[in-house]
Design a protein around this motif. Structure first.
Motif, PDB file in Angstrom:
ATOM      1  N   UNK A   1       0.858  -1.205   0.000  1.00  0.00           N
ATOM      2  CA  UNK A   1       0.000   0.000   0.000  1.00  0.00           C
ATOM      3  C   UNK A   1       0.882   1.238   0.000  1.00  0.00           C
ATOM      4  N   UNK A   2       1.519   1.535  -1.127  1.00  0.00           N
ATOM      5  CA  UNK A   2       2.474   2.648  -1.137  1.00  0.00           C
ATOM      6  C   UNK A   2       1.796   4.000  -0.925  1.00  0.00           C
ATOM      7  N   UNK A   3       2.564   4.980  -0.523  1.00  0.00           N
ATOM      8  CA  UNK A   3       1.994   6.304  -0.279  1.00  0.00           C
ATOM      9  C   UNK A   3       1.498   6.952  -1.571  1.00  0.00           C
ATOM     10  N   UNK A   4       0.536   7.826  -1.434  1.00  0.00           N
ATOM     11  CA  UNK A   4       0.078   8.596  -2.600  1.00  0.00           C
ATOM     12  C   UNK A   4      -0.200  10.035  -2.174  1.00  0.00           C
ATOM     13  N   UNK A   5      -0.360  10.869  -3.187  1.00  0.00           N
ATOM     14  CA  UNK A   5      -0.542  12.290  -2.910  1.00  0.00           C
ATOM     15  C   UNK A   5      -2.002  12.660  -2.954  1.00  0.00           C
ATOM     16  N   UNK A   6      -2.423  13.495  -2.031  1.00  0.00           N
ATOM     17  CA  UNK A   6      -3.792  13.988  -2.082  1.00  0.00           C
ATOM     18  C   UNK A   6      -3.719  15.509  -2.084  1.00  0.00           C
ATOM     19  N   UNK A   7      -4.098  16.094  -3.202  1.00  0.00           N
ATOM     20  CA  UNK A   7      -3.933  17.546  -3.325  1.00  0.00           C
ATOM     21  C   UNK A   7      -5.130  18.316  -2.785  1.00  0.00           C
ATOM     22  N   UNK A   8      -6.330  17.685  -2.858  1.00  0.00           N
ATOM     23  CA  UNK A   8      -7.544  18.353  -2.390  1.00  0.00           C
ATOM     24  C   UNK A   8      -8.427  17.356  -1.667  1.00  0.00           C
TER      25      UNK A   8
ATOM     26  N   UNK B   1       0.734  14.039   1.666  1.00  0.00           N
ATOM     27  CA  UNK B   1       0.966  12.670   1.251  1.00  0.00           C
ATOM     28  C   UNK B   1       0.179  11.769   2.206  1.00  0.00           C
ATOM     29  N   UNK B   2      -0.439  10.753   1.619  1.00  0.00           N
ATOM     30  CA  UNK B   2      -1.215   9.832   2.450  1.00  0.00           C
ATOM     31  C   UNK B   2      -0.419   8.532   2.574  1.00  0.00           C
ATOM     32  N   UNK B   3      -0.149   8.129   3.803  1.00  0.00           N
ATOM     33  CA  UNK B   3       0.574   6.870   4.026  1.00  0.00           C
ATOM     34  C   UNK B   3      -0.375   5.863   4.672  1.00  0.00           C
ATOM     35  N   UNK B   4      -0.030   4.579   4.546  1.00  0.00           N
ATOM     36  CA  UNK B   4      -0.932   3.557   5.075  1.00  0.00           C
ATOM     37  C   UNK B   4      -0.819   3.474   6.608  1.00  0.00           C
ATOM     38  N   UNK B   5      -1.764   2.794   7.208  1.00  0.00           N
ATOM     39  CA  UNK B   5      -1.794   2.669   8.671  1.00  0.00           C
ATOM     40  C   UNK B   5      -0.545   1.961   9.204  1.00  0.00           C
ATOM     41  N   UNK B   6      -0.048   0.998   8.413  1.00  0.00           N
ATOM     42  CA  UNK B   6       1.135   0.246   8.875  1.00  0.00           C
ATOM     43  C   UNK B   6       2.357   1.146   8.967  1.00  0.00           C
ATOM     44  N   UNK B   7       2.487   2.072   8.025  1.00  0.00           N
ATOM     45  CA  UNK B   7       3.592   3.025   8.048  1.00  0.00           C
ATOM     46  C   UNK B   7       3.521   3.864   9.335  1.00  0.00           C
ATOM     47  N   UNK B   8       2.304   4.277   9.665  1.00  0.00           N
ATOM     48  CA  UNK B   8       2.132   5.088  10.893  1.00  0.00           C
ATOM     49  C   UNK B   8       2.436   4.243  12.129  1.00  0.00           C
ATOM     50  N   UNK B   9       1.999   2.980  12.072  1.00  0.00           N
ATOM     51  CA  UNK B   9       2.255   2.095  13.216  1.00  0.00           C
ATOM     52  C   UNK B   9       3.766   1.867  13.378  1.00  0.00           C
ATOM     53  N   UNK B  10       4.472   1.786  12.244  1.00  0.00           N
ATOM     54  CA  UNK B  10       5.927   1.583  12.339  1.00  0.00           C
ATOM     55  C   UNK B  10       6.606   2.773  13.010  1.00  0.00           C
ATOM     56  N   UNK B  11       6.031   3.940  12.859  1.00  0.00           N
ATOM     57  CA  UNK B  11       6.577   5.109  13.568  1.00  0.00           C
ATOM     58  C   UNK B  11       6.417   4.895  15.086  1.00  0.00           C
TER      59      UNK B  11
ATOM     60  N   UNK C   1       7.813   2.060  -0.655  1.00  0.00           N
ATOM     61  CA  UNK C   1       7.128   2.279   0.617  1.00  0.00           C
ATOM     62  C   UNK C   1       7.303   3.714   1.096  1.00  0.00           C
ATOM     63  N   UNK C   2       8.348   4.336   0.567  1.00  0.00           N
ATOM     64  CA  UNK C   2       8.840   5.610   1.079  1.00  0.00           C
ATOM     65  C   UNK C   2       8.254   6.779   0.281  1.00  0.00           C
ATOM     66  N   UNK C   3       7.675   7.780   0.972  1.00  0.00           N
ATOM     67  CA  UNK C   3       7.090   8.898   0.216  1.00  0.00           C
ATOM     68  C   UNK C   3       8.139   9.915  -0.226  1.00  0.00           C
ATOM     69  N   UNK C   4       8.891   9.596  -1.288  1.00  0.00           N
ATOM     70  CA  UNK C   4       9.924  10.513  -1.781  1.00  0.00           C
ATOM     71  C   UNK C   4       9.288  11.511  -2.745  1.00  0.00           C
TER      72      UNK C   4
END
Ligand code: UCC
Ligand code: FAD
Length: 586
Positions: A75-82, A92-102, A278-281
């Motif tokens: 579930x890679x990150x994606x951009x949400x402009x509006x 940038x929208x990241x998945x829940x797992x990415x947030x949990x890893x933080x 996985x990384x929001x570059x």
């Protein structure tokens, strides 16, 4: 019914055979070489304490953390402009797992461990923290990347005297998931990432009301942690009187920015990458972003090098760890896969291939462990001058060498699964995709080879004296008698390198890469020898030292040939040009 005549495809159309998948092992318990190195390097009571923590973490790395990391790839990150009502979102929208890893990273103290300097660690906090990060990387869904930059930012704030200023340092080194911040590192611009001074166009305009506050205007071409809380970045200060800037490195200063500035920071796009998906570059436009000056004006590159040296150590940790992960899976698979009537584990040629990978991984590991050990000593204030010099040389060597070898070993590892290694849903290809970045970011192989020469020049060769002495220390210690022939080889390689540096200073830049590889491989040989001579060493430790020193060419022919023939560098370069540009019309 077909079963009546003995055809096994009646019910199960796909046949009855199901291949057992490779199993992930506890990454601490399964890594016998790591365990023995920790036991050798750490004081006894420190090792017996930390091994419990590392073993528990190694179990998580193979289970819940692995699942989180895998989800980040899927579930890679994606951009949400509006948002739905056309309100600007610019996020940038990241998945829940990415947030949990933080949150996991905060609780596990992935950064904090190095800065708490727990007295129980007896000066080895950094070494322990890096060992834990080493375990984390292959399951971390690349969360190791923001952690590396967070660590680098904390280090830079600490050494720049900003530890007790503004709360950033405390949050970057916090174990509290609610408080924990991550940091980005915005250096690369469109014109270039190696030549930072030549590439940086970002301007810093001083805020007339606050001495240390500036507004930044520029375009950062690569930002790997667009979701970070803060970032360290470089910009050129505009002289308020003349409106001019200073060109080159001396015009660059270091700034801290808080990322949450929606009106002044615009995410232009996320990059479409080969790996690290996985990384929001992203690419960022800084449009009057508020920033605080961290360095003396014009000392930006020197100041951010504190960050670079930490992130390069993390890069090496990731490179070696990726090798370890693919070897761990490959050896397990070799026990489950049958070809020509026996498990592939029982085909000596297959095991020989895995043994070569293991050897490269061990060589990378001892270099990584040495750098982490030396950094521990430096941070606990107990490093000798020689140890500090060696660390300065070792960090670029380590990064450039392991980054390159990692691709080779991981690629070989993919092949060891046959066709399945190429299949996305095995989770194996991602290891190779992500390996390909390790020699590029945080300085390419050539740029780091030049940093090796910078370290030699800046210290007037002292780093090479420290290098020489470290190897001498190994030679003078009680080396395992069965390895005495290896000692002579080690001495030969060392003298070849040192005399090349002494006698061919005009050629050093041209052969910087071969020279650096030679230095890295030869030091790895000394460290493998040291480990093999330890009282707790086992048969495979001795075999590793012996094979490394006796069966590998540690120093490239180019160094020997150029030294002997000594043609002018320009004539060799002309031949390079002839080879590369044959038939090319610009
Ligand atoms: O790629 C990036 C982030 C990726 C994501 C994070 C991954 C983390 C690992 C993940 C694991 C999962 S961020 C971008 C990274 N960019 C780079 O690495 C830049 C590569 N280029 C260089 O390193 C160049 O060598 C430069 C930019 C440093 C060269 O610049 P200059 O202008 O030629 O530099 P000078 O004039 O040689 O050096 C300026 C000062 C000198 O000090 P003084 O002024 O006192 O003489 C140098 O000695 O900076 C000092 N210096 C260093 N000091 C330069 N490099 C170092 C160093 N490595 N250590 C100590
Ligand atoms: P260039 O500098 O254009 O180099 C091109 C080639 O020329 C390279 O092979 C290089 O080795 C060679 N070369 C250049 N100069 C010399 C020389 N003097 N001698 C010999 N060879 C030379 N940057 C950030 O600041 N922050 C980030 O978060 C970040 N994240 C990244 C994420 C990913 C996935 C990637 C791929 C890159 C990221 N980067 C980031 C950028 C990265 O640091 C740069 O790409 C890298 O430093 C190289 O710079 P460049 O792309 O401009 O290449």
């Amino acid at each position: 019914c077909n079963t009546a005549i003995g055809i096994p495809f009646a019910k199960a159309k796909e046949g009855s055979f199901v291949q057992d998948a490779p199993h992930l092992e506890n990454s601490f318990e399964g890594d016998a070489f790591l365990k023995r190195n920790l036991e050798r390097i750490l004081p006894n009571n420190v090792y017996s304490d930390v091994k419990k923590e590392l073993s528990a973490f190694g179990a998580r790395v193979a289970t819940d953390i692995y699942k989180l990391g895998r989800e980040c790839e899927l579930s890679p990150p994606y951009m949400k402009l509006q948002d739905a009502w056309a309100n600007p979102h610019n996020r940038v929208v990241t998945c829940e797992s990415w947030k949990e890893l933080k949150r996991v990273s905060a609780r596990e103290g992935m950064v904090a461990l190095a800065y708490e300097r727990n007295p129980k660690h007896q000066g080895f906090s950094r070494f322990i923290q890096m060992s834990k990060n080493y375990l984390f990387y292959p399951s971390s869904g690349l969360y190791s990347c923001p952690l590396a930059m967070t660590d680098g930012a904390a280090k830079t704030l600490e050494v720049s005297g900003f530890k007790d200023h503004g709360g950033a340092y405390k949050n970057l080194t916090s174990r509290d998931p609610e408080r924990f911040w991550t940091s980005g590192q915005w250096m690369t611009e469109k014109r270039g990432g190696s030549d930072v001074a030549g590439g940086t166009e970002t301007l810093a305009v001083q805020d007339p009301n606050f001495r240390n506050m500036y507004k930044l205007y520029g375009y950062k071409f690569f930002s790997s942690a667009t979701d970070a809380d803060v970032a360290l970045t470089l910009a050129r200060v505009v002289d308020p009187a003349t409106g001019k800037t200073t060109a080159g490195t001396r015009g660059l200063s270091l700034f801290l920015v808080h990322v949450d500035q929606p009106s002044n920071l615009h995410l232009i796009r996320l990059k479409e990458k080969l790996g690290t998906k996985q990384l929001p570059t992203g690419e960022l436009l800084l449009d009057g972003m508020n920033a605080e000056l961290l360095s003396e004006p014009g000392r930006g590159v020197a100041s951010i090098s504190h960050m670079l040296n930490i992130t390069r150590l993390h890069n090496a940790s990731a490179s070696v760890s990726a090798m370890r992960r693919i070897i761990s899976l490959a050896r397990d698979y070799s026990n489950r896969r049958i070809a020509f009537g026996k498990t592939i584990r029982n085909h000596p040629l297959h095991v020989r291939t895995l043994a070569d990978m293991e050897l490269e991984c061990r060589a990378g590991f001892v270099l990584f462990a040495e750098a982490a050990r030396l950094l521990s000593l430096e941070e606990s204030g107990t490093a000798s001058n020689d140890q500090q010099q060696l660390l300065r040389l070792l960090l670029p060597l380590l990064k450039l060498y392991t980054g390159k070898q990692c691709i080779k070993v991981v690629s070989e590892g993919v092949e060891s699964f046959g066709g399945q290694g190429y299949m996305e849903d095995t989770g194996i290809p991602v290891i190779l995709r992500d390996a390909q970045v390790t020699p590029i970011w945080e300085g390419t192989t050539n740029i780091l080879s030049l940093d090796v020469l910078r370290a030699v020049a800046k210290t007037e060769g002292q780093v090479l004296v420290a290098y020489y002495q470290r190897i001498q220390g190994v030679l003078d210690s009680s080396v395992n008698p069965s390895l005495s022939e290896c000692c002579s080889l080690l001495e030969q390689y060392r003298s070849q390198l040192i005399s090349f540096a002494q006698n061919n200073s005009d050629q050093l830049e041209y052969v910087a890469r071969d020279f650096s590889f030679g230095l890295a491989r030869t030091l790895a040989g000394a460290l493998l020898l040291e480990h093999a001579s330890w009282s707790g060493a086992v048969e495979s430790d001795v075999a590793a030292a012996e094979r490394w020193l006796r069966q590998r060419d540690l120093v490239a022919q180019s160094l020997a040939v150029e030294q002997i023939c000594n043609p002018s560098v320009t004539s060799i370069q002309k031949l390079d040009e002839a080879l590369v540009f044959d038939g090319y019309d610009a």
